[in-house]
Structures are given as C-alpha cells and as structure tokens.
Design a protein around this motif. Structure first.
Motif, PDB file in Angstrom:
ATOM      1  N   GLN A   1      73.482  16.705  55.044  1.00 20.59           N
ATOM      2  CA  GLN A   1      73.343  18.008  55.676  1.00 20.59           C
ATOM      3  C   GLN A   1      74.443  18.970  55.248  1.00 20.59           C
ATOM      4  OE1 GLN A   1      70.812  19.022  57.230  1.00 20.59           O
ATOM      5  NE2 GLN A   1      71.591  21.044  57.884  1.00 20.59           N
ATOM      6  N   GLN A   2      75.590  18.450  54.850  1.00 21.70           N
ATOM      7  CA  GLN A   2      76.674  19.318  54.382  1.00 21.70           C
ATOM      8  C   GLN A   2      76.279  20.093  53.132  1.00 21.70           C
ATOM      9  OE1 GLN A   2      79.814  16.034  54.449  1.00 21.70           O
ATOM     10  NE2 GLN A   2      81.036  17.815  55.022  1.00 21.70           N
ATOM     11  N   ALA A   3      75.308  19.578  52.400  1.00 22.58           N
ATOM     12  CA  ALA A   3      74.884  20.216  51.153  1.00 22.58           C
ATOM     13  C   ALA A   3      73.696  21.140  51.350  1.00 22.58           C
ATOM     14  CB  ALA A   3      74.551  19.147  50.115  1.00 22.58           C
ATOM     15  N   ARG A   4      73.505  21.639  52.575  1.00 24.51           N
ATOM     16  CA  ARG A   4      72.337  22.479  52.845  1.00 24.51           C
ATOM     17  C   ARG A   4      72.339  23.771  52.031  1.00 24.51           C
ATOM     18  NH1 ARG A   4      75.768  22.391  57.070  1.00 24.51           N
ATOM     19  NH2 ARG A   4      76.703  24.351  57.784  1.00 24.51           N
ATOM     20  N   ARG A   5      73.514  24.247  51.642  1.00 24.57           N
ATOM     21  CA  ARG A   5      73.586  25.467  50.833  1.00 24.57           C
ATOM     22  C   ARG A   5      73.315  25.212  49.352  1.00 24.57           C
ATOM     23  NH1 ARG A   5      78.594  29.342  52.826  1.00 24.57           N
ATOM     24  NH2 ARG A   5      77.732  29.876  54.872  1.00 24.57           N
ATOM     25  N   VAL A   6      73.352  23.947  48.961  1.00 22.27           N
ATOM     26  CA  VAL A   6      73.129  23.607  47.556  1.00 22.27           C
ATOM     27  C   VAL A   6      71.633  23.476  47.312  1.00 22.27           C
ATOM     28  CG1 VAL A   6      73.689  22.020  45.677  1.00 22.27           C
ATOM     29  CG2 VAL A   6      75.318  22.380  47.538  1.00 22.27           C
ATOM     30  N   THR A   7      71.026  24.535  46.847  1.00 23.25           N
ATOM     31  CA  THR A   7      69.598  24.542  46.523  1.00 23.25           C
ATOM     32  C   THR A   7      69.408  25.042  45.102  1.00 23.25           C
ATOM     33  OG1 THR A   7      69.256  26.817  47.295  1.00 23.25           O
ATOM     34  CG2 THR A   7      69.062  25.049  48.936  1.00 23.25           C
ATOM     35  N   GLU A   8      68.215  24.794  44.562  1.00 25.95           N
ATOM     36  CA  GLU A   8      67.928  25.264  43.204  1.00 25.95           C
ATOM     37  C   GLU A   8      68.069  26.785  43.111  1.00 25.95           C
ATOM     38  OE1 GLU A   8      66.000  23.235  44.887  1.00 25.95           O
ATOM     39  OE2 GLU A   8      65.753  21.386  43.723  1.00 25.95           O
ATOM     40  N   THR A   9      67.605  27.479  44.143  1.00 21.81           N
ATOM     41  CA  THR A   9      67.664  28.936  44.129  1.00 21.81           C
ATOM     42  C   THR A   9      69.099  29.454  44.208  1.00 21.81           C
ATOM     43  OG1 THR A   9      65.485  29.080  45.178  1.00 21.81           O
ATOM     44  CG2 THR A   9      66.871  31.040  45.265  1.00 21.81           C
TER      45      THR A   9
ATOM     46  N   LEU B   1      88.795  31.508  39.375  1.00 19.73           N
ATOM     47  CA  LEU B   1      88.159  32.310  40.419  1.00 19.73           C
ATOM     48  C   LEU B   1      86.782  31.757  40.784  1.00 19.73           C
ATOM     49  CD1 LEU B   1      89.081  35.954  39.324  1.00 19.73           C
ATOM     50  CD2 LEU B   1      89.979  34.675  41.279  1.00 19.73           C
ATOM     51  N   VAL B   2      86.022  31.324  39.773  1.00 24.30           N
ATOM     52  CA  VAL B   2      84.700  30.761  40.049  1.00 24.30           C
ATOM     53  C   VAL B   2      84.830  29.466  40.846  1.00 24.30           C
ATOM     54  CG1 VAL B   2      82.621  29.793  39.008  1.00 24.30           C
ATOM     55  CG2 VAL B   2      83.646  31.845  38.040  1.00 24.30           C
ATOM     56  N   TYR B   3      85.818  28.649  40.516  1.00 22.09           N
ATOM     57  CA  TYR B   3      86.076  27.440  41.294  1.00 22.09           C
ATOM     58  C   TYR B   3      86.317  27.777  42.767  1.00 22.09           C
ATOM     59  CZ  TYR B   3      86.520  23.481  38.067  1.00 22.09           C
ATOM     60  OH  TYR B   3      86.271  22.446  37.212  1.00 22.09           O
ATOM     61  N   ILE B   4      87.171  28.763  43.004  1.00 17.04           N
ATOM     62  CA  ILE B   4      87.525  29.140  44.378  1.00 17.04           C
ATOM     63  C   ILE B   4      86.302  29.666  45.132  1.00 17.04           C
ATOM     64  CG2 ILE B   4      88.874  30.759  45.770  1.00 17.04           C
ATOM     65  CD1 ILE B   4      91.043  30.587  43.593  1.00 17.04           C
ATOM     66  N   ILE B   5      85.544  30.532  44.495  1.00 16.56           N
ATOM     67  CA  ILE B   5      84.351  31.102  45.132  1.00 16.56           C
ATOM     68  C   ILE B   5      83.338  30.008  45.448  1.00 16.56           C
ATOM     69  CG2 ILE B   5      82.377  32.628  44.785  1.00 16.56           C
ATOM     70  CD1 ILE B   5      84.236  34.399  43.081  1.00 16.56           C
ATOM     71  N   ALA B   6      83.108  29.095  44.479  1.00 19.31           N
ATOM     72  CA  ALA B   6      82.158  28.003  44.699  1.00 19.31           C
ATOM     73  C   ALA B   6      82.610  27.109  45.848  1.00 19.31           C
ATOM     74  CB  ALA B   6      82.002  27.180  43.415  1.00 19.31           C
ATOM     75  N   GLY B   7      83.919  26.850  45.930  1.00 20.59           N
ATOM     76  CA  GLY B   7      84.436  26.012  47.009  1.00 20.59           C
ATOM     77  C   GLY B   7      84.265  26.649  48.370  1.00 20.59           C
ATOM     78  N   PHE B   8      84.545  27.953  48.455  1.00 19.58           N
ATOM     79  CA  PHE B   8      84.410  28.655  49.733  1.00 19.58           C
ATOM     80  C   PHE B   8      82.949  28.738  50.181  1.00 19.58           C
ATOM     81  CE2 PHE B   8      88.760  30.415  49.335  1.00 19.58           C
ATOM     82  CZ  PHE B   8      89.166  30.212  50.650  1.00 19.58           C
ATOM     83  N   TYR B   9      82.052  28.955  49.229  1.00 17.38           N
ATOM     84  CA  TYR B   9      80.644  29.134  49.599  1.00 17.38           C
ATOM     85  C   TYR B   9      79.972  27.800  49.932  1.00 17.38           C
ATOM     86  CZ  TYR B   9      75.705  30.312  49.452  1.00 17.38           C
ATOM     87  OH  TYR B   9      74.377  30.459  49.770  1.00 17.38           O
ATOM     88  N   TYR B  10      80.093  26.837  49.032  1.00 12.21           N
ATOM     89  CA  TYR B  10      79.382  25.569  49.234  1.00 12.21           C
ATOM     90  C   TYR B  10      80.132  24.617  50.154  1.00 12.21           C
ATOM     91  CZ  TYR B  10      76.329  27.010  45.412  1.00 12.21           C
ATOM     92  OH  TYR B  10      75.433  27.689  44.626  1.00 12.21           O
ATOM     93  N   LYS B  11      81.467  24.797  50.257  1.00 15.43           N
ATOM     94  CA  LYS B  11      82.299  23.915  51.082  1.00 15.43           C
ATOM     95  C   LYS B  11      82.138  22.459  50.659  1.00 15.43           C
ATOM     96  CE  LYS B  11      82.045  27.093  55.007  1.00 15.43           C
ATOM     97  NZ  LYS B  11      83.313  27.740  54.638  1.00 15.43           N
ATOM     98  N   LEU B  12      81.968  22.264  49.375  1.00 15.00           N
ATOM     99  CA  LEU B  12      81.843  20.945  48.765  1.00 15.00           C
ATOM    100  C   LEU B  12      82.631  20.944  47.454  1.00 15.00           C
ATOM    101  CD1 LEU B  12      78.006  20.225  49.148  1.00 15.00           C
ATOM    102  CD2 LEU B  12      79.853  19.250  50.513  1.00 15.00           C
TER     103      LEU B  12
END
Length: 283
Positions: A248-256, A47-58
């Motif tokens: 730019q695809q990784a714009r959602r990947v931040t430390e926060t 489930l965590v894999y799926i959620i991470a994939g949907f949110y970060y799209k990476l």
C-alpha cells in the motif's frame, strides 16, 4: 541498541549508494566522450532524486536512459543529439500518460520480454566498457603503478575480490567497500592535488532547443531503441516491483504517474543548455 542503529545506518547508506555502480560509469563516460557538463548535470540528477523521494516516499532510483546512453557513448554522438532525444522522450511519455495508452501497452510487455531487453542493454554496456578499458590500457600503459600493472586491471581485480568478500556480509555492505576502494586507488595513483574538492560555483542555465535535424536523427538513432526499455523496465517493471515490496505504500507508483514524471523531467531538463545528462528515469 547502538549495534542495531549502526547496522541500520550502514544498510540505509548502502541503499543510497545502490545506483552508483550503474549511474557513475555511464555518467563519467558521457562527460568524457560526449562532453556533458558535470556540474549542472549532477545537480539536476540530485534534484530529481529529491523530488522523487518526496513524492513517492519510497527509495526510487534515478538512472540514465541506458540504451540511449550506450548508443551515444559507443558512437561519440554530439550533445545536441542527446538534448533532442531527451526532449522527444519527454514528449512521447507525456502523450502516453495523458492519452491513457500506458495501461494498454502494459499488456505487450511480458516478463520474458522485459528480461530480454535488460539483457541486451547489459551486454551492450559491457561491450562498450570493455572497449574503453582496453583502449585506455593501450594508450596509458601502467599509469605509473609499480610492477607495470595497469591501473584499470588492478581496479577490476580488486573490485571483484571486494565484491566476493563483502557481497554476503550484512555488517558492512559491498557498495561502501567498493566506493572506498575506488577513492583509495584514485588518491594513490592521481595524488591529492588532482583529487581535492574544488570550490563550488553556481551553474549557469540557459534555454537551448536543438535543430530540426538533431530531432530527426535523435528519433531514429536514440529514441526508438530506448522507448521499449523505458516502457518495459522503467515503468511497467518498476510499478510491479514497488507494489510487490511496499504494498500500500506504493500506491503513488503507477504506470501513469511514472510516465508523467519521466516525461516532465526529460522535457524540462532536456531544454536546459549545458545540462547534458538530461536523460533521467526511475528504474
């Protein structure tokens, strides 16, 4: 065109299995030694894999807290301590994200420090794995293989040969070859009756809060050794690598965002009874 589609499919499949060499050995060890619930824990990791994939799209990997897992396995710690450590890690990470301290801590983790932490954890896992292998060989012997060759040594030697052959072969990824090798050996030595897929049952969830003593012991035994690795490798290093390779695809990947995600996952899953493989993180 078909050949290109085939290569793309194999490449994507290999990437999807990229976490297995790290995840499965730790996962199986935590089940066998620490008493993790295999059904529920595997479900939550998925489930965590799926959620991470949907949110970060990476292609964001999900891994156990390696320092914590290595210490827990080496010392055969109780499930309650692991629960407590997951909850504490979640609280700390959420606080770091909410207060903005995550960005300040990035200045403390230079690349050499991160690499040193990773090397130390790697050596710890290798040492623990070698002890488990040698102990198993002594206690189980040859495991029924002809010629008296221990099953563990055959698996290691064959795995090294396969890696050497397929590591640079882009047509057929080494990860898939290793997976086929492991399944084949299991069928050969254990028999189909022990390898058959069991009927799926819905796991039972229950809220479980560890005792105060568990939180205290977990903080000093597990959380303190794990926290630097999580900050350096799972948050700071992951952010840097994502931006380097995906721009730019990784714009959602931040430390926060990583801190918030890791904290929430550990908090929620850590409170679920029987879900013992609760320490998941993007690394």
């Amino acid at each position: 065109m078909k050949e290109n589609n085939k290569k793309t499919f194999l490449t994507e499949l290999s990437g999807a299995l990229g976490d297995i060499p790290t995840l499965l050995p730790i996962y199986v060890s935590l089940i066998a030694i620490n008493g993790l619930n295999a059904t529920v824990s595997l479900l939550m990791v998925g489930l965590v894999y799926i959620i991470a994939g949907f949110y970060y799209k990476l292609p964001m990997p999900v891994q156990p807290l390696k320092a914590l897992a290595a210490i827990a396995i080496a010392n055969s710690l109780s499930p309650s301590l692991i629960y407590a450590a997951g909850i504490l890690m979640g609280i700390i990470l959420l606080l770091l994200a909410i207060t903005g301290l995550t960005r300040l801590l990035t200045c403390l983790f230079s690349p050499p420090i991160i690499k040193g932490i990773q090397l130390g954890i790697g050596l710890m896992l290798v040492n623990t794995s070698w002890k488990m292998i040698t102990k198993s060989i002594i206690s189980e012997g040859s495991c029924g293989l002809s010629g008296g060759i221990p099953f563990q040594l055959l698996m290691i030697f064959g795995g090294l040969v396969i890696i050497s052959i397929f590591l640079w072969n882009k047509g057929f990824p080494a990860t898939i070859a290793i997976l086929i090798w492991g399944i084949g050996l299991n069928l050969l030595t254990r028999g189909m009756e022990h390898s058959a897929i069991q009927m799926f049952n819905m796991p039972e969830f229950s809220l479980s809060i560890p005792k105060i003593d568990d939180f205290i012991n977990a903080f000093f035994l597990l959380v303190i050794p794990q926290l630097p690795l999580t900050l350096g490798n799972s948050i700071i290093s992951t952010t840097d690598v994502a931006r380097k390779y995906f721009g730019q695809q990784a714009r959602r990947v931040t430390e926060t965002s990583l801190c918030l995600g890791l904290g929430t996952a550990n908090m929620v899953i850590g409170c679920l009874g029987e879900c013992l493989f609760v320490m998941v993180q993007v690394v």
